[in-house]
Enzyme design. Structure first.
Site, PDB file in Angstrom:
ATOM      1  N   GLU C  42      -8.015  47.898  36.213  1.00 50.75           N
ATOM      2  CA  GLU C  42      -7.392  49.016  36.193  1.00 50.75           C
ATOM      3  C   GLU C  42      -5.967  48.210  36.779  1.00 50.75           C
ATOM      4  O   GLU C  42      -4.691  48.175  36.077  1.00 50.75           O
ATOM      5  CB  GLU C  42      -7.644  49.920  37.311  1.00 50.75           C
ATOM      6  CG  GLU C  42      -9.003  50.388  36.881  1.00 50.75           C
ATOM      7  CD  GLU C  42      -8.452  51.622  35.793  1.00 50.75           C
ATOM      8  OE1 GLU C  42      -7.491  52.286  36.059  1.00 50.75           O
ATOM      9  OE2 GLU C  42      -9.512  52.536  35.248  1.00 50.75           O
ATOM     10  N   ASN C  46      -2.959  47.633  34.591  1.00 48.65           N
ATOM     11  CA  ASN C  46      -1.586  48.491  34.655  1.00 48.65           C
ATOM     12  C   ASN C  46      -0.291  47.810  34.841  1.00 48.65           C
ATOM     13  O   ASN C  46       0.812  47.985  33.462  1.00 48.65           O
ATOM     14  CB  ASN C  46      -1.361  48.969  36.098  1.00 48.65           C
ATOM     15  CG  ASN C  46      -1.809  50.545  36.761  1.00 48.65           C
ATOM     16  OD1 ASN C  46      -2.581  51.040  35.723  1.00 48.65           O
ATOM     17  ND2 ASN C  46      -2.685  50.292  37.767  1.00 48.65           N
ATOM     18  N   ARG C 101      -3.048  58.593  30.189  1.00 45.01           N
ATOM     19  CA  ARG C 101      -3.448  58.045  30.860  1.00 45.01           C
ATOM     20  C   ARG C 101      -4.034  58.901  32.633  1.00 45.01           C
ATOM     21  O   ARG C 101      -3.233  60.010  32.464  1.00 45.01           O
ATOM     22  CB  ARG C 101      -1.707  57.018  32.039  1.00 45.01           C
ATOM     23  CG  ARG C 101      -1.380  56.535  31.207  1.00 45.01           C
ATOM     24  CD  ARG C 101      -1.965  54.671  31.266  1.00 45.01           C
ATOM     25  NE  ARG C 101      -2.810  54.448  30.690  1.00 45.01           N
ATOM     26  CZ  ARG C 101      -4.203  53.600  30.594  1.00 45.01           C
ATOM     27  NH1 ARG C 101      -4.064  53.331  32.273  1.00 45.01           N
ATOM     28  NH2 ARG C 101      -4.801  53.653  30.512  1.00 45.01           N
TER      29      ARG C 101
HETATM   30  N1  LIG Z   1       2.288  46.774  37.616  1.00 49.06           N
HETATM   31  C1  LIG Z   1       2.783  47.869  37.350  1.00 49.06           C
HETATM   32  N2  LIG Z   1       4.030  48.184  37.806  1.00 49.06           N
HETATM   33  C2  LIG Z   1       4.840  49.228  37.027  1.00 49.06           C
HETATM   34  N3  LIG Z   1       4.519  50.194  37.659  1.00 49.06           N
HETATM   35  C3  LIG Z   1       2.687  50.468  37.532  1.00 49.06           C
HETATM   36  C4  LIG Z   1       2.421  49.592  38.207  1.00 49.06           C
HETATM   37  N4  LIG Z   1       1.140  49.604  37.914  1.00 49.06           N
HETATM   38  C5  LIG Z   1       1.077  51.120  38.058  1.00 49.06           C
HETATM   39  N5  LIG Z   1       2.156  51.538  38.011  1.00 49.06           N
HETATM   40  C6  LIG Z   1       3.022  53.238  38.489  1.00 49.06           C
HETATM   41  O1  LIG Z   1       2.020  53.781  39.052  1.00 49.06           O
HETATM   42  C7  LIG Z   1       0.982  55.112  37.948  1.00 49.06           C
HETATM   43  C8  LIG Z   1      -0.577  55.027  39.060  1.00 49.06           C
HETATM   44  O2  LIG Z   1      -1.006  53.891  38.751  1.00 49.06           O
HETATM   45  P1  LIG Z   1      -2.549  54.629  38.152  1.00 49.06           P
HETATM   46  O3  LIG Z   1      -3.095  54.821  39.904  1.00 49.06           O
HETATM   47  O4  LIG Z   1      -3.357  52.816  37.712  1.00 49.06           O
HETATM   48  O5  LIG Z   1      -2.802  55.566  36.994  1.00 49.06           O
HETATM   49  P2  LIG Z   1      -2.324  55.165  35.424  1.00 49.06           P
HETATM   50  O6  LIG Z   1      -2.569  53.599  35.267  1.00 49.06           O
HETATM   51  O7  LIG Z   1      -3.270  56.203  35.065  1.00 49.06           O
HETATM   52  O8  LIG Z   1      -1.198  56.305  34.920  1.00 49.06           O
HETATM   53  C9  LIG Z   1       1.472  54.469  37.116  1.00 49.06           C
HETATM   54  O9  LIG Z   1       1.613  55.365  36.706  1.00 49.06           O
HETATM   55  C10 LIG Z   1       2.762  54.110  36.892  1.00 49.06           C
HETATM   56  O10 LIG Z   1       3.535  54.538  36.435  1.00 49.06           O
HETATM   57 MG   LIG Z   2      -3.715  52.436  35.814  1.00 47.48          MG
END
Ligand SMILES: Nc1ncnc2c1ncn2[C@@H]1O[C@H](COP(=O)(O)OP(=O)(O)O)[C@@H](O)[C@H]1O
Ligand SMILES: [Mg+2]
Ligand SMILES: Nc1ncnc2c1ncn2[C@@H]1O[C@H](COP(=O)(O)OP(=O)(O)O)[C@@H](O)[C@H]1O
Ligand SMILES: [Mg+2]
Lengths: 77, 144, 144
Positions: C42, C46, C101
């Site tokens: 995960e 991301n 997502r």
């Molecule tokens: N490494 C990252 N860099 C930039 N934004 C991130 C990162 N990880 C997560 N995010 C932000 O946090 C939100 C939530 O992440 P997550 O819980 O993994 O859900 P998803 O990936 O399904 O959108 C993402 O939609 C994104 O906006």
């Molecule tokens: Mg994610």
């Protein structure tokens, strides 16, 4: 999430070392069958597919057992 | 990819698996994987045992994949270095005959890989660079 | 250990196995490894999808093992960063609802690991740091 967790829980509290060996032996059996049938070595993908795992997971599993080819033989001949 | 590990003996197995998993994307055969793993294992063991001896130092492993299914693996240490690389590469040559070293490490690397380059500087460290072409499969469609 | 990979989607499977192989030295259960792998997956996803979007950037994965069987994994990127970390960590929150997502990435990491720390700076990047204690085995003999 509770469900994912339960699903995983149901599956295995076996140690990774045991599980890797099981997978590796299965892979070697598949390899043997494959060679008998196709007269060539299968690739990782061909074995991994049958085990429903990734190629990466397959090589990890295979590393847990002594592979049955004599590595040093050609060197000392 | 680039992997950095301390020169502890338990990291040898880890490095071997990491490289194997990296190479997996080219879909090699088990034998090809075993050959690469064995070569990497020899190089990493040399860094642990010869380069750093009783100290713990850093080992860097770099992996690159070229268009034509060629894998390049570098194993780099910053240990004591090799005085005479030519000599060190000879079969059976070892500076640690007491420790069950066979002196066959470089020979194994040469045998299992297509090309081996060793550069070293005494007091600075050693870089072992290995290349291997993964045989391109006949056809992507031949899936059974 | 420290692993550097380009943010290409095919490296996600590689990173997952590399971390599993690293953790394997503690001989955890299959469940424990699966949980760690899922959390790492995960975090890496991301970085690939959110941090770098259409660009290819660098992802660093650090692994540490502490004396008391605690594993620490860090996934670091130098991508676009997160504006509101608190909000991003909420279940179902996503900035890419169009792309299938689920917004459950951080929740999965939190569920499967014992502790999750997220630090991020807009325009600089994100560091996700996870801890998990591997249950110490009662006896070495108890293999099933
Ligand atoms: N490494 C990252 N860099 C930039 N934004 C991130 C990162 N990880 C997560 N995010 C932000 O946090 C939100 C939530 O992440 P997550 O819980 O993994 O859900 P998803 O990936 O399904 O959108 C993402 O939609 C994104 O906006
Ligand atoms: Mg994610
Ligand atoms: N990374 C290294 N740093 C310093 N010396 C090395 C290194 N690798 C190899 N050597 C030297 O080269 C010799 C031959 O290496 P090798 O063929 O692997 O045989 P062995 O490890 O069994 O001695 C070693 O005995 C050692 O003196
Ligand atoms: Mg050697």
């Amino acid at each position: 999430i509770g469900e994912i967790r339960r699903y995983l829980r149901d599956n295995n509290s076996m140690r990774i070392s045991r599980s890797l060996k099981d997978t590796a032996y299965k892979a070697l059996k598949i390899k043997e069958k494959y060679i008998n049938k196709n007269h060539r070595e299968p690739t990782l993908e061909e074995i991994a597919k049958e085990l429903s795992i990734t190629k990466e997971e397959l090589v990890f599993a295979l590393d847990s057992i002594q592979e049955p080819i004599s590595l040093y033989e050609p060197v000392f001949q | 990819m680039e992997l950095k590990i301390p020169s502890k003996s338990q990291n040898e197995a880890f490095a071997r698996v990491a490289v194997a998993a990296f190479v997996a994307q080219l879909d090699p055969t088990l034998d090809e994987v075993t050959e690469i793993k064995t070569a990497v294992s020899e190089a990493v063991t040399n860094s642990i045992i010869h380069a750093y001896e009783d100290k713990i130092g850093e080992i860097i492993i770099k992996g690159k994949i070229y268009e034509n299914y060629v894998v390049e693996i570098e194993v780099i240490d910053f240990g004591k270095g090799i005085e005479d690389v030519e000599l060190a590469r000879q079969p059976l040559f070892t500076t640690k005959p007491d420790q069950e070293r066979s002196g066959m490490g470089f020979t194994v690397m040469e045998t299992f890989m297509d090309k081996l380059e060793v550069t070293s500087e005494v007091g600075r460290g050693t870089c072992v660079r290995m290349f291997k072409a993964i045989k391109k499969r006949k056809s992507e469609g031949a899936e059974n």
